[in-house]
Design a protein around this motif. Structure first.
Motif, PDB file in Angstrom:
ATOM      1  N   PHE A  63       0.741  -1.195  -0.002  1.00  0.00           N
ATOM      2  CA  PHE A  63      -0.100   0.145   0.040  1.00  0.00           C
ATOM      3  C   PHE A  63       0.741   1.438   0.132  1.00  0.00           C
ATOM      4  O   PHE A  63       2.017   1.255   0.479  1.00  0.00           O
ATOM      5  N   ALA A  64       0.297   2.367  -0.648  1.00  0.00           N
ATOM      6  CA  ALA A  64       1.175   3.663  -0.528  1.00  0.00           C
ATOM      7  C   ALA A  64       0.674   4.295   0.641  1.00  0.00           C
ATOM      8  O   ALA A  64      -0.233   3.954   1.515  1.00  0.00           O
ATOM      9  N   SER A  65       1.964   5.113   1.145  1.00  0.00           N
ATOM     10  CA  SER A  65       1.816   5.667   2.627  1.00  0.00           C
ATOM     11  C   SER A  65       0.641   6.716   2.582  1.00  0.00           C
ATOM     12  O   SER A  65      -0.045   6.847   3.638  1.00  0.00           O
ATOM     13  N   ASP A  66       0.372   7.145   1.548  1.00  0.00           N
ATOM     14  CA  ASP A  66      -0.853   8.346   1.442  1.00  0.00           C
ATOM     15  C   ASP A  66      -2.165   7.827   0.902  1.00  0.00           C
ATOM     16  O   ASP A  66      -3.189   8.434   0.572  1.00  0.00           O
TER      17      ASP A  66
ATOM     18  N   GLY B   1       4.161   5.629 -10.710  1.00  0.00           N
ATOM     19  CA  GLY B   1       4.947   5.850 -11.746  1.00  0.00           C
ATOM     20  C   GLY B   1       5.870   4.562 -11.869  1.00  0.00           C
ATOM     21  O   GLY B   1       6.195   4.366 -12.996  1.00  0.00           O
ATOM     22  N   ALA B   2       5.926   3.871 -10.681  1.00  0.00           N
ATOM     23  CA  ALA B   2       6.786   2.737 -10.981  1.00  0.00           C
ATOM     24  C   ALA B   2       5.989   1.215 -11.855  1.00  0.00           C
ATOM     25  O   ALA B   2       6.498   0.490 -12.319  1.00  0.00           O
ATOM     26  N   VAL B   3       4.528   1.638 -11.709  1.00  0.00           N
ATOM     27  CA  VAL B   3       3.821   0.675 -12.527  1.00  0.00           C
ATOM     28  C   VAL B   3       3.149   1.188 -13.797  1.00  0.00           C
ATOM     29  O   VAL B   3       2.540   0.333 -14.439  1.00  0.00           O
ATOM     30  N   GLY B   4       3.694   2.449 -14.282  1.00  0.00           N
ATOM     31  CA  GLY B   4       3.071   2.929 -15.441  1.00  0.00           C
ATOM     32  C   GLY B   4       1.831   3.823 -15.264  1.00  0.00           C
ATOM     33  O   GLY B   4       1.217   3.643 -16.368  1.00  0.00           O
ATOM     34  N   ARG B   5       1.282   3.997 -14.053  1.00  0.00           N
ATOM     35  CA  ARG B   5       0.109   4.953 -13.932  1.00  0.00           C
ATOM     36  C   ARG B   5       0.591   6.161 -13.435  1.00  0.00           C
ATOM     37  O   ARG B   5       1.506   6.625 -12.903  1.00  0.00           O
ATOM     38  N   ASN B   6      -0.612   7.093 -13.435  1.00  0.00           N
ATOM     39  CA  ASN B   6      -0.448   8.394 -12.707  1.00  0.00           C
ATOM     40  C   ASN B   6      -0.408   7.984 -11.283  1.00  0.00           C
ATOM     41  O   ASN B   6       0.346   8.748 -10.529  1.00  0.00           O
ATOM     42  N   THR B   7      -1.333   7.313 -10.650  1.00  0.00           N
ATOM     43  CA  THR B   7      -1.277   7.120  -9.109  1.00  0.00           C
ATOM     44  C   THR B   7      -1.564   5.694  -8.900  1.00  0.00           C
ATOM     45  O   THR B   7      -2.222   4.920  -9.714  1.00  0.00           O
ATOM     46  N   CYS B   8      -1.288   4.987  -7.846  1.00  0.00           N
ATOM     47  CA  CYS B   8      -1.369   3.614  -7.474  1.00  0.00           C
ATOM     48  C   CYS B   8      -1.499   3.785  -5.933  1.00  0.00           C
ATOM     49  O   CYS B   8      -0.468   4.031  -5.322  1.00  0.00           O
ATOM     50  N   ALA B   9      -2.852   3.009  -5.281  1.00  0.00           N
ATOM     51  CA  ALA B   9      -2.745   2.966  -3.832  1.00  0.00           C
ATOM     52  C   ALA B   9      -2.487   1.544  -3.245  1.00  0.00           C
ATOM     53  O   ALA B   9      -1.713   1.505  -2.137  1.00  0.00           O
ATOM     54  N   LEU B  10      -2.486   0.729  -4.146  1.00  0.00           N
ATOM     55  CA  LEU B  10      -2.176  -0.549  -3.764  1.00  0.00           C
ATOM     56  C   LEU B  10      -1.950  -1.371  -4.905  1.00  0.00           C
ATOM     57  O   LEU B  10      -2.301  -1.323  -6.008  1.00  0.00           O
ATOM     58  N   LEU B  11      -0.889  -2.623  -4.808  1.00  0.00           N
ATOM     59  CA  LEU B  11      -0.578  -3.377  -5.755  1.00  0.00           C
ATOM     60  C   LEU B  11      -0.290  -4.862  -4.751  1.00  0.00           C
ATOM     61  O   LEU B  11       0.108  -4.938  -3.743  1.00  0.00           O
ATOM     62  N   ALA B  12      -0.246  -5.999  -5.850  1.00  0.00           N
ATOM     63  CA  ALA B  12       0.055  -7.207  -5.329  1.00  0.00           C
ATOM     64  C   ALA B  12       1.283  -7.784  -6.213  1.00  0.00           C
ATOM     65  O   ALA B  12       1.190  -7.618  -7.344  1.00  0.00           O
TER      66      ALA B  12
END
Length: 148
Positions: free
Chosen positions: A39-42, A74-85
């Motif tokens: 999860f992103a910190s914000d 930015g790491a996954v090629g999107r503007n923002t990302c709150a969570l990833l697996a």
């Protein structure tokens, strides 16, 4: 404070080993494909509330990274990302190893052992397939003669 975490996540994205977004992460967790959920910190409060339940569903660690949504996106090629697996245990272990040891040291060790076990199992399968392929003699297609 990135310490190469975003680079590893970007590498995982290029390898196709990342699920991004709440729905995709939920599906990966339910199907036990997720090896670690980040999860992103914000991230929003509602998103962070799902942290424990997603981790329990997937039987994997769910952690808050020291990066914000824009950096993670930015790491996954999107503007923002709150969570990833991450769906690859080796990459998940590498990301956990980059995090501060005091907070996540035990989880990193567990994932490293799981990654090593997975590596040994895949290597044994490859070796077995090679041995079986060597044992089969060449045969011409039906209707053709063997070369002399």
């Amino acid at each position: 404070m990135d310490n190469g975490i975003l680079g590893l996540i970007g590498l995982a994205r290029k390898a196709g080993k990342v699920e991004v977004g709440e729905e995709a992460v939920s599906i990966a967790a339910r199907n036990h494909k997720a090896r670690a959920i980040f999860f992103a910190s914000d991230a929003a409060e509602n998103t962070l509330r799902r942290r424990e339940s997603l981790g329990n569903q997937g039987n994997c660690p769910s952690l808050i990274l020291p990066v914000n949504k824009t950096e993670l996106g930015g790491a996954v090629g999107r503007n923002t990302c709150a969570l990833l697996a991450l769906t690859d245990v080796g990459l998940a272990a590498a990301v956990l190893k980059k995090l501060p040891e005091g907070e996540y040291g035990d989880m990193a060790g567990r994932l490293e052992r799981r990654a090593e076990k997975t590596y040994r199992r895949r290597k044994a399968q490859r070796d077995k397939a090679k041995a079986q392929a060597r044992g089969k003699p060449w045969a011409p297609p039906p209707g053709e003669q063997k070369p002399s």
